[in-house]
Design a protein around this motif. Structure first.
Motif, PDB file in Angstrom:
ATOM      1  N   GLU A 254       0.974  -1.222   0.004  1.00 23.99           N
ATOM      2  CA  GLU A 254      -0.243   0.162   0.107  1.00 23.99           C
ATOM      3  C   GLU A 254       0.903   1.215  -0.098  1.00 23.99           C
ATOM      4  N   THR A 255       2.385   1.563   0.382  1.00 24.72           N
ATOM      5  CA  THR A 255       3.476   2.228   0.519  1.00 24.72           C
ATOM      6  C   THR A 255       3.564   2.549  -1.074  1.00 24.72           C
ATOM      7  N   ILE A 256       4.225   1.470  -1.678  1.00 23.38           N
ATOM      8  CA  ILE A 256       4.146   2.101  -2.945  1.00 23.38           C
ATOM      9  C   ILE A 256       3.554   2.449  -3.593  1.00 23.38           C
ATOM     10  N   ASN A 257       2.247   1.928  -3.495  1.00 20.48           N
ATOM     11  CA  ASN A 257       0.891   2.028  -4.481  1.00 20.48           C
ATOM     12  C   ASN A 257       0.522   3.625  -4.274  1.00 20.48           C
ATOM     13  N   ALA A 258       0.666   4.235  -2.829  1.00 18.60           N
ATOM     14  CA  ALA A 258       0.271   5.206  -3.282  1.00 18.60           C
ATOM     15  C   ALA A 258       1.221   6.727  -3.440  1.00 18.60           C
ATOM     16  N   MET A 259       3.137   6.182  -3.786  1.00 17.34           N
ATOM     17  CA  MET A 259       3.481   6.724  -4.281  1.00 17.34           C
ATOM     18  C   MET A 259       3.847   6.765  -6.080  1.00 17.34           C
ATOM     19  N   LEU A 260       3.140   5.959  -6.280  1.00 22.74           N
ATOM     20  CA  LEU A 260       2.603   5.284  -8.138  1.00 22.74           C
ATOM     21  C   LEU A 260       2.166   6.497  -8.892  1.00 22.74           C
ATOM     22  N   PRO A 261       1.199   6.903  -8.022  1.00 22.30           N
ATOM     23  CA  PRO A 261       0.511   8.238  -8.693  1.00 22.30           C
ATOM     24  C   PRO A 261       1.224   8.864  -9.201  1.00 22.30           C
ATOM     25  N   ASN A 309       9.169  -4.666  -6.776  1.00 24.20           N
ATOM     26  CA  ASN A 309       7.195  -4.483  -6.932  1.00 24.20           C
ATOM     27  C   ASN A 309       7.123  -4.512  -8.504  1.00 24.20           C
ATOM     28  N   GLU A 310       6.006  -5.520  -8.502  1.00 24.95           N
ATOM     29  CA  GLU A 310       5.566  -5.263 -10.152  1.00 24.95           C
ATOM     30  C   GLU A 310       4.817  -4.547 -10.703  1.00 24.95           C
ATOM     31  N   ALA A 311       4.496  -4.213  -9.511  1.00 25.87           N
ATOM     32  CA  ALA A 311       3.087  -2.640 -10.469  1.00 25.87           C
ATOM     33  C   ALA A 311       3.933  -1.715 -10.892  1.00 25.87           C
ATOM     34  N   ALA A 312       5.401  -1.587  -9.969  1.00 21.90           N
ATOM     35  CA  ALA A 312       5.859   0.016  -9.548  1.00 21.90           C
ATOM     36  C   ALA A 312       6.537  -0.045 -10.873  1.00 21.90           C
ATOM     37  N   GLU A 313       6.899  -1.500 -11.546  1.00 22.02           N
ATOM     38  CA  GLU A 313       8.059  -2.028 -12.755  1.00 22.02           C
ATOM     39  C   GLU A 313       7.417  -0.808 -13.593  1.00 22.02           C
ATOM     40  N   LYS A 314       5.741  -1.773 -14.017  1.00 23.65           N
ATOM     41  CA  LYS A 314       4.805  -1.237 -14.463  1.00 23.65           C
ATOM     42  C   LYS A 314       4.777  -0.701 -14.577  1.00 23.65           C
ATOM     43  N   GLU A 315       4.840   0.428 -14.098  1.00 23.54           N
ATOM     44  CA  GLU A 315       4.736   1.953 -14.200  1.00 23.54           C
ATOM     45  C   GLU A 315       5.425   2.758 -14.878  1.00 23.54           C
ATOM     46  N   ASN A 318       5.577   2.112 -18.449  1.00 23.74           N
ATOM     47  CA  ASN A 318       4.558   3.013 -19.084  1.00 23.74           C
ATOM     48  C   ASN A 318       5.085   4.480 -19.263  1.00 23.74           C
ATOM     49  N   THR A 319       5.187   5.302 -18.050  1.00 29.46           N
ATOM     50  CA  THR A 319       5.297   6.097 -17.620  1.00 29.46           C
ATOM     51  C   THR A 319       7.228   7.017 -19.208  1.00 29.46           C
ATOM     52  N   GLY A 320       7.556   6.246 -19.359  1.00 24.80           N
ATOM     53  CA  GLY A 320       8.518   6.104 -19.754  1.00 24.80           C
ATOM     54  C   GLY A 320       9.941   6.898 -19.070  1.00 24.80           C
ATOM     55  N   THR A 321       9.447   6.577 -17.608  1.00 25.72           N
ATOM     56  CA  THR A 321      10.917   7.246 -16.485  1.00 25.72           C
ATOM     57  C   THR A 321      11.773   6.143 -16.518  1.00 25.72           C
ATOM     58  N   ASP A 355      10.207 -10.220 -17.430  1.00 22.63           N
ATOM     59  CA  ASP A 355      10.910 -10.579 -19.143  1.00 22.63           C
ATOM     60  C   ASP A 355       9.804  -8.763 -19.651  1.00 22.63           C
ATOM     61  N   ALA A 356       9.508  -8.264 -19.413  1.00 23.18           N
ATOM     62  CA  ALA A 356       8.959  -6.884 -19.807  1.00 23.18           C
ATOM     63  C   ALA A 356       9.715  -5.949 -19.820  1.00 23.18           C
ATOM     64  N   ILE A 357      10.161  -6.107 -18.685  1.00 19.56           N
ATOM     65  CA  ILE A 357      10.682  -4.456 -18.260  1.00 19.56           C
ATOM     66  C   ILE A 357      12.560  -4.757 -18.417  1.00 19.56           C
ATOM     67  N   VAL A 358      12.902  -6.648 -19.006  1.00 17.94           N
ATOM     68  CA  VAL A 358      14.084  -6.746 -19.293  1.00 17.94           C
ATOM     69  C   VAL A 358      13.480  -6.151 -20.931  1.00 17.94           C
ATOM     70  N   ASP A 359      12.648  -6.260 -21.118  1.00 17.62           N
ATOM     71  CA  ASP A 359      12.510  -6.148 -23.306  1.00 17.62           C
ATOM     72  C   ASP A 359      12.902  -4.587 -22.866  1.00 17.62           C
ATOM     73  N   HIS A 360      12.142  -3.829 -22.120  1.00 16.83           N
ATOM     74  CA  HIS A 360      11.967  -2.551 -22.054  1.00 16.83           C
ATOM     75  C   HIS A 360      13.462  -1.931 -22.925  1.00 16.83           C
ATOM     76  N   LEU A 361      14.321  -1.957 -21.455  1.00 20.93           N
ATOM     77  CA  LEU A 361      15.787  -1.766 -21.382  1.00 20.93           C
ATOM     78  C   LEU A 361      16.187  -2.141 -22.851  1.00 20.93           C
ATOM     79  N   LEU A 362      16.208  -3.124 -23.357  1.00 20.92           N
ATOM     80  CA  LEU A 362      17.314  -4.148 -24.019  1.00 20.92           C
ATOM     81  C   LEU A 362      17.105  -3.434 -25.611  1.00 20.92           C
ATOM     82  N   GLN A 363      15.407  -3.686 -25.300  1.00 25.51           N
ATOM     83  CA  GLN A 363      14.829  -3.129 -26.944  1.00 25.51           C
ATOM     84  C   GLN A 363      14.834  -1.482 -26.944  1.00 25.51           C
TER      85      GLN A 363
END
Length: 546
Positions: A254-261, A309-315, A318-321, A355-363
């Motif tokens: 819940e702490t992490i999810n509050a930071m993501l927005p 945290n999977e939700a943090a990695e996805k965000e 997606n945001t291009g951070t 795997d999605a974040i690995v692909d994002h980084l390398l590709q």
């Protein structure tokens, strides 16, 4: 009242027996007696004035917010100890005095927090919230009692942009102390979504308040990784020795999810195109300099990613951070602190189970392609659209991130041997395969100080200790970075000092003898064991400078 005060030896009891309360009771002895009426039970044979009237009036004096009286109280450690001695479990706790104490402590808290910009007052608060858990024998009960008060709200609100930088710094230090004492009722309250939102609200309230942003993010970083803040805290040496190798407490999702927005708002601050500041340097100029606030954002992202945290990695994808911080690595080729944090971000992505974040980084981020391009042409670009520019009319200098590129490239190879996804990405790149065979391997052999006859002496010089290099050390190979760190007990403070002295000209000198300019803009740098390893591994040989 005046006739009593005119006496040579007037007593507090004579004043309290008057119907009007004097507001000039600022003498230490009188404040102490007032406190004793609030926290000490009256004798069994005491009259009704001592039992009821004097404690009531003493409480009213404290709660009517007379600054000179409260100032006397909060600046005297013995008086503060007397006040909070009421919480000791072996003391009697009558309902009447408990009510008075509850009223008094709220005003004391307000006064303490209002003076938090004064370091000595901040240290009182740090002890109060658990900086020294030996202060209270009933530590957990006291933390619950503090959590039930509004103390935490008052401290967090001192991160507001309307407060000066010294208040931001001391408020953040106090809040980080709370996170380092997790689990506790105060730490649980601070990590709740409502308080995380409150902290970010202050951080992003005014984009011109860099101090508020930096120190608010320091608190968020400490919520994610309490041990990290202990490394840089000047007040937490004992904590570092006692708790540094204790297992980390899992971060509440819940702490992490509050930071993501808020990641989108932070990403906007990483855009340097609208910043018109210019910093001249000996190699050229920065348009604009990265700044401590952007460096702190990158550090926050690095710590957030390290949690896995999977939700943090996805965000972050997606945001291009992640894409943006990779770009910063190349846009600011002389900011070693930035490179260190981005290196941590890259490593977290590579070690992710996603795997999605690995692909994002390398590709999508084309990390390997950017590494190869920089290593192929390792001089500062003259592109006017880039924030780091060489001086006009001078030969463009060599970029300062090649050591980090080498280190990260070796890590990619190491992880690729056990990760099929990474292996597939690098095998399909023929230019990478040729480079790592012909360039990287040769560079590793040249830069392996453990195979130099003087290698161990060099490391020993940097650390500031006198040792003999064992003969067997010549053939030693490093199995892993972690094993190597545990084998060496570096004095990091000594390392930082020796580096600054031995290489002060290299880092801070300038060939034109112009004051106020530096080769590197090393901002907000701290040295922990990992950073020391980065510094040592970054002392690279330069092919063109000898």
């Amino acid at each position: 009242v005046e006739s009593i005060l005119d006496k040579e030896n007037f007593t507090l009891e004579e004043l309290l027996d008057e119907e009007e309360i004097i507001q000039d009771l600022r003498d230490r002895a009188q404040v102490e007696q007032l406190l004793r009426y609030v926290v000490e039970e009256p004798p069994e044979d005491a009259d009704s004035k001592r039992v009821f009237k004097f404690p009531f009036i003493a409480c009213e004096i404290f709660t009517c917010e007379i600054d000179v009286i409260l100032k006397t109280l909060v600046e005297e450690e013995e008086l503060m100890n007397l006040l909070f001695s009421f919480l000791e479990p072996n003391r009697p706790h009558g309902a009447l005095l408990a009510g008075y104490f509850s009223k008094v402590h709220q005003d004391v808290f307000r006064q303490l927090v209002d003076l938090i910009g004064i370091t000595s007052i901040m240290e009182v608060l740090v002890r109060l919230v658990g900086g020294d858990d030996h202060v209270y024998p009933n530590f957990l009960d006291v933390m619950q009692w503090l959590a039930d008060s509004n103390l935490l709200e008052m401290i967090v609100d001192k991160l507001s942009p309307s407060c000066p930088p010294e208040v931001h710094a001391n408020a953040a230090e106090t809040l980080c102390t709370i996170t380092r004492n997790s689990p506790s009722a105060l730490a649980t309250k601070l990590s709740s979504p409502s308080f995380v939102a409150r902290i970010f609200g202050h951080a992003l309230e005014d984009s011109h308040s860099k101090s508020g942003l930096i120190h608010s993010l320091s608190v968020c970083i400490s919520l994610l990784d309490p041990k990290r803040s202990a490394i840089v805290s000047p007040l937490m040496h004992s904590f570092r020795h006692q708790h540094m190798y204790e297992p980390s407490i899992p971060v509440n999702s819940e702490t992490i999810n509050a930071m993501l927005p808020k990641l989108g708002d932070l990403l906007m601050l990483l855009n340097v195109s609208s910043d018109e500041k210019i910093l001249p340097t000996t190699y050229g100029e920065l348009r604009p300099p990265l700044g401590k606030h952007r460096l702190k954002i990158v550090e926050f992202i690095a710590v957030l990613l390290k949690i896995g945290n999977e939700a943090a990695e996805k965000e972050l994808v997606n945001t291009g951070t992640i894409q943006r911080v990779i770009d910063l690595f190349f846009e600011y080729p002389y900011n070693n602190a930035l490179h260190h944090h981005v290196g941590s971000i890259i490593l977290s992505c590579l070690e992710s189970k996603n795997d999605a974040i690995v692909d994002h980084l390398l590709q999508e981020c084309d990390l390997i392609g950017k590494f190869l391009q920089t290593d192929k042409n390792p001089v500062l670009s003259g592109d006017s659209h880039q924030p780091t520019l060489p001086a006009a009319g001078k030969c463009a200098p060599r970029v300062g991130n090649i050591g980090h590129i080498t280190r990260i490239s070796n890590k990619i190879l190491q992880l690729g041997s056990s990760n099929s996804r990474i292996q597939a990405c690098i095998q399909e790149n023929s230019e990478w395969n040729e480079w790592q065979t012909n360039v990287l391997q040769e560079r590793n052999a040249v830069e392996n100080v453990y195979r130099w006859a003087c290698g161990y002496v060099l490391v020993s010089f940097l650390i500031g200790i006198s040792v003999c290099r064992p003969t067997a050390f010549q053939d030693r190979t490093r199995d892993s970075d972690e094993d190597d760190l545990h084998d060496r007990d570096y004095d990091v403070a000594a390392l930082a000092n020796n580096l600054s002295q031995a290489f002060s000209y290299k880092i801070y000198g300038n060939d034109d003898n112009e004051e106020g300019k530096c080769i590197f803009t090393m901002q907000d740098v701290y040295f922990d064991d990992e950073s020391a390893e980065v510094v040592i591994s970054s002392l690279r040989l330069s092919d063109d400078q000898g």
